[in-house]
Design a protein around this motif. Sequence first.
Motif, PDB file in Angstrom:
ATOM      1  N   ALA A  64       0.962  -1.375   0.030  1.00  0.00           N
ATOM      2  CA  ALA A  64       0.182   0.025  -0.167  1.00  0.00           C
ATOM      3  C   ALA A  64       0.836   1.303   0.081  1.00  0.00           C
ATOM      4  O   ALA A  64       1.903   1.393   0.866  1.00  0.00           O
ATOM      5  CB  ALA A  64      -0.901   0.111   1.299  1.00  0.00           C
ATOM      6  N   THR A  65       0.563   2.193  -0.887  1.00  0.00           N
ATOM      7  CA  THR A  65       1.281   3.368  -0.892  1.00  0.00           C
ATOM      8  C   THR A  65       0.446   4.553  -0.493  1.00  0.00           C
ATOM      9  O   THR A  65      -0.723   4.518  -0.279  1.00  0.00           O
ATOM     10  CB  THR A  65       1.614   3.782  -2.107  1.00  0.00           C
ATOM     11  N   MET A  66       1.100   5.680  -0.204  1.00  0.00           N
ATOM     12  CA  MET A  66       0.358   6.904   0.430  1.00  0.00           C
ATOM     13  C   MET A  66      -0.614   7.408  -1.163  1.00  0.00           C
ATOM     14  O   MET A  66       0.229   7.201  -2.063  1.00  0.00           O
ATOM     15  CB  MET A  66       1.356   8.057   0.845  1.00  0.00           C
ATOM     16  N   GLN A  67      -1.460   8.260  -0.587  1.00  0.00           N
ATOM     17  CA  GLN A  67      -2.199   8.987  -1.740  1.00  0.00           C
ATOM     18  C   GLN A  67      -1.861  10.330  -2.156  1.00  0.00           C
ATOM     19  O   GLN A  67      -2.537  10.895  -2.768  1.00  0.00           O
ATOM     20  CB  GLN A  67      -3.836   8.687  -1.633  1.00  0.00           C
ATOM     21  N   VAL A  68      -1.130  10.842  -1.149  1.00  0.00           N
ATOM     22  CA  VAL A  68      -0.516  12.292  -1.287  1.00  0.00           C
ATOM     23  C   VAL A  68       1.128  12.165  -1.452  1.00  0.00           C
ATOM     24  O   VAL A  68       1.686  11.263  -1.086  1.00  0.00           O
ATOM     25  CB  VAL A  68      -0.869  13.148   0.152  1.00  0.00           C
ATOM     26  N   SER A  69       1.306  13.335  -2.175  1.00  0.00           N
ATOM     27  CA  SER A  69       3.039  13.497  -2.143  1.00  0.00           C
ATOM     28  C   SER A  69       3.647  13.407  -0.971  1.00  0.00           C
ATOM     29  O   SER A  69       3.102  14.070  -0.041  1.00  0.00           O
ATOM     30  CB  SER A  69       3.186  14.720  -3.216  1.00  0.00           C
ATOM     31  N   PHE A  70       4.920  12.931  -0.946  1.00  0.00           N
ATOM     32  CA  PHE A  70       5.721  13.244   0.311  1.00  0.00           C
ATOM     33  C   PHE A  70       5.976  14.620   0.732  1.00  0.00           C
ATOM     34  O   PHE A  70       6.317  14.820   1.808  1.00  0.00           O
ATOM     35  CB  PHE A  70       7.069  12.390   0.088  1.00  0.00           C
ATOM     36  N   LEU A  71       5.861  15.543  -0.143  1.00  0.00           N
ATOM     37  CA  LEU A  71       6.081  16.998  -0.008  1.00  0.00           C
ATOM     38  C   LEU A  71       4.759  17.499   0.953  1.00  0.00           C
ATOM     39  O   LEU A  71       4.944  18.620   1.619  1.00  0.00           O
ATOM     40  CB  LEU A  71       6.091  17.646  -1.313  1.00  0.00           C
ATOM     41  N   LYS A  72       3.735  16.790   0.953  1.00  0.00           N
ATOM     42  CA  LYS A  72       2.577  17.222   1.959  1.00  0.00           C
ATOM     43  C   LYS A  72       2.840  16.523   3.263  1.00  0.00           C
ATOM     44  O   LYS A  72       2.015  15.961   3.734  1.00  0.00           O
ATOM     45  CB  LYS A  72       1.377  16.973   1.269  1.00  0.00           C
ATOM     46  N   ASP A  73       4.434  16.427   3.567  1.00  0.00           N
ATOM     47  CA  ASP A  73       4.622  15.713   5.122  1.00  0.00           C
ATOM     48  C   ASP A  73       3.930  16.665   6.021  1.00  0.00           C
ATOM     49  O   ASP A  73       3.224  17.836   6.023  1.00  0.00           O
ATOM     50  CB  ASP A  73       5.964  15.589   4.888  1.00  0.00           C
ATOM     51  N   LEU A  74       4.371  16.607   7.303  1.00  0.00           N
ATOM     52  CA  LEU A  74       4.138  17.424   8.515  1.00  0.00           C
ATOM     53  C   LEU A  74       4.731  18.675   8.398  1.00  0.00           C
ATOM     54  O   LEU A  74       4.033  19.734   9.143  1.00  0.00           O
ATOM     55  CB  LEU A  74       4.551  16.701   9.595  1.00  0.00           C
ATOM     56  N   VAL A  75       5.528  19.175   7.760  1.00  0.00           N
ATOM     57  CA  VAL A  75       6.047  20.539   7.826  1.00  0.00           C
ATOM     58  C   VAL A  75       6.367  21.392   6.421  1.00  0.00           C
ATOM     59  O   VAL A  75       6.405  22.514   6.251  1.00  0.00           O
ATOM     60  CB  VAL A  75       7.505  20.498   8.483  1.00  0.00           C
ATOM     61  N   THR A  76       6.638  20.617   5.304  1.00  0.00           N
ATOM     62  CA  THR A  76       7.132  21.379   4.100  1.00  0.00           C
ATOM     63  C   THR A  76       6.282  22.568   3.626  1.00  0.00           C
ATOM     64  O   THR A  76       6.915  23.791   3.301  1.00  0.00           O
ATOM     65  CB  THR A  76       7.415  20.362   3.080  1.00  0.00           C
ATOM     66  N   LEU A  77       5.047  22.200   3.598  1.00  0.00           N
ATOM     67  CA  LEU A  77       4.270  23.642   3.165  1.00  0.00           C
ATOM     68  C   LEU A  77       4.255  24.616   4.104  1.00  0.00           C
ATOM     69  O   LEU A  77       3.858  25.762   3.481  1.00  0.00           O
ATOM     70  CB  LEU A  77       3.030  23.096   2.808  1.00  0.00           C
ATOM     71  N   ARG A  78       4.620  24.458   5.310  1.00  0.00           N
ATOM     72  CA  ARG A  78       4.663  25.376   6.272  1.00  0.00           C
ATOM     73  C   ARG A  78       5.916  26.001   6.272  1.00  0.00           C
ATOM     74  O   ARG A  78       6.272  27.312   6.310  1.00  0.00           O
ATOM     75  CB  ARG A  78       4.240  24.910   7.679  1.00  0.00           C
ATOM     76  N   ASN A  79       6.985  25.188   6.169  1.00  0.00           N
ATOM     77  CA  ASN A  79       8.564  25.414   6.584  1.00  0.00           C
ATOM     78  C   ASN A  79       9.388  24.686   5.392  1.00  0.00           C
ATOM     79  O   ASN A  79       9.603  23.541   6.085  1.00  0.00           O
ATOM     80  CB  ASN A  79       8.726  25.554   7.724  1.00  0.00           C
ATOM     81  N   PRO A  80       9.684  24.919   4.336  1.00  0.00           N
ATOM     82  CA  PRO A  80      10.381  24.158   3.375  1.00  0.00           C
ATOM     83  C   PRO A  80      11.730  23.636   3.839  1.00  0.00           C
ATOM     84  O   PRO A  80      12.582  22.649   3.681  1.00  0.00           O
ATOM     85  CB  PRO A  80      10.375  24.815   2.259  1.00  0.00           C
ATOM     86  N   THR A  81      12.245  24.396   5.099  1.00  0.00           N
ATOM     87  CA  THR A  81      13.424  24.226   5.616  1.00  0.00           C
ATOM     88  C   THR A  81      13.688  23.574   6.943  1.00  0.00           C
ATOM     89  O   THR A  81      14.868  23.294   7.417  1.00  0.00           O
ATOM     90  CB  THR A  81      14.438  25.520   6.053  1.00  0.00           C
ATOM     91  N   SER A  82      12.429  22.915   7.196  1.00  0.00           N
ATOM     92  CA  SER A  82      12.237  22.246   8.590  1.00  0.00           C
ATOM     93  C   SER A  82      13.084  21.050   8.667  1.00  0.00           C
ATOM     94  O   SER A  82      13.373  20.300   7.656  1.00  0.00           O
ATOM     95  CB  SER A  82      10.847  21.914   8.720  1.00  0.00           C
TER      96      SER A  82
END
Length: 453
Positions: A64-82
């Motif tokens: 089973a794989t995720m249905q969202v990109s790994f870039l929609k993780d816990l932080v990246t859209l808020r802070n790409p340098t996290s």
Amino acid sequence: MSRTNRSDDSQVHDLLGIGFGPSNLALAIAIREATAGPGRIDSAVFLERQPSFGWHRGMLLDDATMQVSFLKDLVTLRNPTSEFSFLCYLQSRGRLIDFINHKNLFPSRVEFHDYLEWAAAQVDDMIRYGHDVVDVRPVWQDGELDHFEVLAQTGPCSAAPVSYRARNLVLGVGLRPYLPEGVTLDTRVWHSRDLLPNLRGLVPSAPSRFVVVGAGQSAAEAVDHLHREFPTAEVCAVFSRYGYSPADDSAFANRIFDPGAVQEFFTAPPEVKAMMLAYHGNTNYSVVDQELIDELYRRVYQEKVRGIERLRILNLSRPVETVRTPDGVRMVVESLVTNEKMVLDADVAVFATGYRPVDPFDLLGETAQVCLRDEAGRALVDRDYRLRTLPEVRAGIYLQGGGTEHSHGISSSLLSNTAVRAAEILDSIAAHAATVDAVTPMDRQPEYAAPGV
């Protein structure tokens, strides 16, 4: 008043999170990263009923794989340098180059769960596992609701719950498994949420038949897994549709999950909200990845060629009765076309019938009396995910991870906006704190008896 124990830290926390899934995990990380500036939270604690971090463990299937990109993780859209990003996780595990060479935006569900555990371990000091919240009580001060007392059970029901206090609550209790009326879970009747742990304890170890009810991604994954893992068993898929419907993951349709789409949905009139949910429900609800649909169809066809049909698709049908028997379960399945009934005797019935939001008012208890509702009885929620309350309420209650689809749209319980939503909640808490600090005398003492509201 029932007997309670004070927690080891009796201070009034700035924030207390109830539940610790991905949504509140993202919030804990945002708090940790806001070491200075207006978004800073000086004291936060999260209460989680599970003994350790876990997210849909029962469906961590190998393929089973995720249905969202790994870039929609816990932080990246808020802070790409996290330092809490999925890429930093890969680097820490020594797999960054391997993942890049894999050329895949969608990691396996097992790997993404490991990422979540890795992130949770880094904010472990804020979490109190094994804490099952049983009550939320308002604490009044000079006629205003100043903060909350939260009671949590940490041992046997006979033991006194422990007490925590906080000025802001963030409810991140997720979704509740849904079952058709009259269906009761037991050792042979399962919800898909518990598939893997229940399979490990299944006796006999070589079952002859499974029945899986449902037409969504979890149902198709359960059918796929059972058919592969039990090569002598028959797997019957029961659903009311003609066939599995493919998920719309096209680029334009996926904009419904963008952070900007939340604002558009929130400000839209009710009829437009309903239209958007109807138009784009096939991006998430009761739909299946096209690749998995193709694979299941291939197996059905190949079995017809060989004359041995283990994978049976009972479409345009519904279960009308599910009864436990000494050796398993008996399900009566009715055709929606002819009304004819078929009796299936199986070792196990799996209901992959989805989830429903947890009613926040059930959790809030007496505190729910200060919350405002719309004409349908649902929580009135502001754009910053803060519940609307009576004017005399100074403390804040926030919803995330569920319960806001009617106000904020289809991404409310999904991972897509988790990182951005955490920032918006922190900004709101900071803004309200600044307003309260400007008008609040410093020498008032709390009263634990509420005026009649």
